[in-house]
Design an enzyme around this catalytic site. Structure first.
Site, PDB file in Angstrom:
ATOM      1  N   ARG A 115       0.879  -1.101   0.007  1.00 42.47           N
ATOM      2  CA  ARG A 115      -0.062   0.117   0.167  1.00 42.47           C
ATOM      3  C   ARG A 115       0.817   1.314  -0.063  1.00 42.47           C
ATOM      4  O   ARG A 115       1.879   1.324   0.663  1.00 42.47           O
ATOM      5  CB  ARG A 115      -0.949   0.088   1.151  1.00 42.47           C
ATOM      6  CG  ARG A 115      -1.817  -1.349   1.214  1.00 42.47           C
ATOM      7  CD  ARG A 115      -2.966  -1.079   1.994  1.00 42.47           C
ATOM      8  NE  ARG A 115      -2.629  -0.408   3.369  1.00 42.47           N
ATOM      9  CZ  ARG A 115      -3.724  -0.009   4.096  1.00 42.47           C
ATOM     10  NH1 ARG A 115      -4.602   0.235   3.741  1.00 42.47           N
ATOM     11  NH2 ARG A 115      -3.305   0.583   5.324  1.00 42.47           N
ATOM     12  N   SER A 187       7.479  -5.441   6.583  1.00 46.46           N
ATOM     13  CA  SER A 187       7.218  -6.486   7.416  1.00 46.46           C
ATOM     14  C   SER A 187       7.952  -7.862   7.371  1.00 46.46           C
ATOM     15  O   SER A 187       7.037  -9.127   7.080  1.00 46.46           O
ATOM     16  CB  SER A 187       5.673  -6.689   7.599  1.00 46.46           C
ATOM     17  OG  SER A 187       5.245  -5.533   7.969  1.00 46.46           O
ATOM     18  N   ASP A 241       5.525  -3.601  10.896  1.00 45.16           N
ATOM     19  CA  ASP A 241       4.000  -3.352  10.915  1.00 45.16           C
ATOM     20  C   ASP A 241       3.547  -3.349  12.306  1.00 45.16           C
ATOM     21  O   ASP A 241       2.736  -2.446  12.460  1.00 45.16           O
ATOM     22  CB  ASP A 241       3.151  -4.379  10.116  1.00 45.16           C
ATOM     23  CG  ASP A 241       3.454  -5.959  10.386  1.00 45.16           C
ATOM     24  OD1 ASP A 241       4.305  -6.174  11.346  1.00 45.16           O
ATOM     25  OD2 ASP A 241       2.782  -6.830   9.947  1.00 45.16           O
TER      26      ASP A 241
HETATM   27 MG    MG Z   1      -0.815  -6.471   7.769  1.00 45.80          MG
END
Ligand code: MG
Ligand code: ADP
Length: 520
Positions: A115, A187, A241
């Site tokens: 994102r 992450s 994250d």
């Molecule tokens: Mg996630």
């Protein structure tokens, strides 16, 4: 004629005999099948109880696990390699306080999608004035390519997104912003060397990128951005994250001390004040990334399904805690238990349904739908068994067994996650506020006597939580909260608040970019 009649009589009698024989035979078969069904169901119930026993998390086991979590946290902080928890310093010493202003970007990579996000921060009064994001699926082929191909793709999408920045994001007074500062949420396991640099330890979550391990991921992204020859974008902070989620939670609530993910995988980070000498911090505190997927304790209730799942996984012997908790695995554990029941107790008939042999065919979202089925005939369970495993017809007692398997797997996951949270809570002294005599060596930390800006304060500790498992699985949350309450005194439990910080990791990274801005 008489002959004929005699013949017909004989025939009828014969037919009657045949008919009677058939009826007897069918009746016998029915009797037999009912009996088999009954015995097999009895066997299946036996297997269910065996599994429930092996997966059980009674309070004394949860206590041991939460104690062990705190012990492993201490060990991991003090010595590298002496704990199942990596306890990685993140170099994040400043969390947001709500006063941040300006336009910042974030990029969140760590799953099947990535994102890009921009947000305009307006300080304490304005808060998030505006935000926008875009989610882009990562083409499968790039998960098996080179790191340069992967980062070029990401950088291109980022630059396209920045180029579409609307006038409403321009700073007031017409002053042109020349550099866009960006927070990178990455992450995968990374060993950070500063708040804006970190070395990739390994790819995970299905990424089989040929290179990149050992490289600085910020440098990889920055070089890819520069190759685009687009607007000036500078990566100013690198987090995972959990840290992004904690930052996003802290932005709104100064009681946020823990960031946690319960999604496809699971992990947690928290604010540590009792830092080891090597993690020198100017503020005396630092966010520690626990990498708790790898937590291990002999108290964990491991079953044959866990052992099989682990030994057939791409990373046997690793991520043991995550494999009992994470959304990626819960459906698969259920499938393995049902497979055993199908094979050993003919739960779904004489043949093992073909689809039941296929690893990961049962998604955790489907499992949660079966679990949530409250209809008297467990209709949803029946439908999902048909749609996922191709089992056309199931009887209610069979559906009940399936439902109970889902319940057992989720109950265990939620209670283990709760034990982990309580372990952290104890490590930072959150449980000792009203009972200092119980605090032992752990220091009662942070703002326990302070009233927070939201007025609730008074020693609350907030866990900022993100992830689809926690967000969507209602019964999961109920089980988790219940276990927290069992593990803590009433007073302590009331101070531990677990709150959904939805998509906090993306926005959190952009706010962290503001905290670590080079230009303001
Ligand atoms: Mg996630
Ligand atoms: P990620 O962890 O990959 O960043 P999410 O936080 O969105 O992604 O979590 C997705 C995971 O959440 C899925 O893999 C699944 O295990 C779980 N999940 C999604 N929807 C549901 C649902 N309705 N019920 C239970 N679990 C769900």
């Amino acid at each position: 004629m008489a002959d004929n009649k005699a013949w017909i009589n004989a025939l009828t009698a014969g037919t009657a005999v045949v008919a009677v024989a058939t009826v007897v035979c069918v009746w016998q078969r029915m009797q037999g099948s009912t009996q088999t069904t009954r015995t097999t169901r009895h066997q299946a119930l036996g297997l269910l109880h065996e599994f429930q026993h092996a997966a059980a998390t009674p309070l004394y086991v949860l206590r041991q696990i939460s104690e062990h979590m705190a012990v492993e946290m201490r060990a991991g902080l003090m010595t590298e390699g002496k704990s199942s928890l990596l306890m990685l310093p993140t170099f994040v010493e400043n969390l947001p306080d709500g006063n941040e202003t300006g336009l910042f970007y974030a990029l969140d990579l760590g799953g099947t999608n990535f994102r890009v996000l921009r947000c305009l921060l307006g300080g304490r009064e304005g808060r998030v004035l505006k935000q926008e994001y875009e989610e882009v699926p990562i083409p499968k082929i790039l998960m098996f390519g080179t790191s340069e191909e992967l980062f070029d793709f990401i950088a291109k999408k980022l630059v396209d997104f920045v180029n579409r920045e609307g006038d409403e994001y321009k700073p007031r007074g017409g002053r042109q912003q020349t550099v866009r500062e960006l927070g990178l949420t990455f992450s995968f396991p990374v060993k950070q060397t500063s708040v804006r640099s970190g070395v990739l330890i390994q790819w995970s979550k299905g990424f089989l990128v040929a290179d990149g391990v050992g490289a600085d991921v910020v440098a990889l992204l920055q070089r890819a951005i520069n190759r685009q020859h687009g607007p000036k974008i500078e990566v100013v902070v690198l987090v995972n994250d959990t840290v992004g989620t904690l930052a996003g939670g802290r932005y709104w609530n100064e009681d946020a001390m823990v960031g946690m993910i319960l999604g496809t995988g699971t992990n947690a980070c928290y604010v540590e004040r009792d830092l080891p000498a090597h993690a020198n911090s100017s503020t005396g505190e630092m966010v520690i990334n626990m990498e708790w997927a790898g937590f291990w304790s002999s108290h964990l209730p491991r079953t044959y399904a866990d052992e099989q799942l682990d030994s057939e996984s791409v990373n046997p012997g690793q991520a043991g805690f995550e494999k009992m908790i994470g959304g990626m695995y819960l459906g698969e554990i259920v499938r393995r238990v049902l497979f055993k029941m199908a094979g050993e107790a003919a739960l779904f008939g004489d043949e093992i349904p073909h689809k039941l042999k296929e690893p990961f065919v049962l998604m955790t979202s489907e499992m949660s739908k079966m679990h949530a089925d409250e209809s008297s005939d467990l209709r949803v369970v029946g439908t999902i068994l048909r749609d996922v495993f191709g089992i056309q017809k199931t009887e209610l007692p069979t559906r009940r067994i399936v439902h109970d398997v889902c319940d057992t797997v989720t109950l265990r996951s939620a209670r283990l996650a709760a034990a982990g949270i309580v372990g952290i809570f104890k490590k930072i002294g959150g449980d000792s506020w009203d009972s200092p005599h119980l605090s032992g060596t752990s220091k009662a930390v942070h703002h326990h006597s302070r009233v927070t800006s939201t007025g609730v304060g008074a020693g609350k500790t907030m866990v900022a939580m993100d992830g689809g498992l926690f967000e969507h699985y209602i019964q999961y949350r109920i089980y988790m909260q219940a276990a927290v309450s069992e593990l803590l005194s009433e007073a302590a439990a009331s101070r531990l608040v677990i709150q959904l910080a939805k998509d906090g990791s993306g926005i959190g990274a952009s706010i962290l970019a503001a905290c670590h801005s080079k230009y303001r």
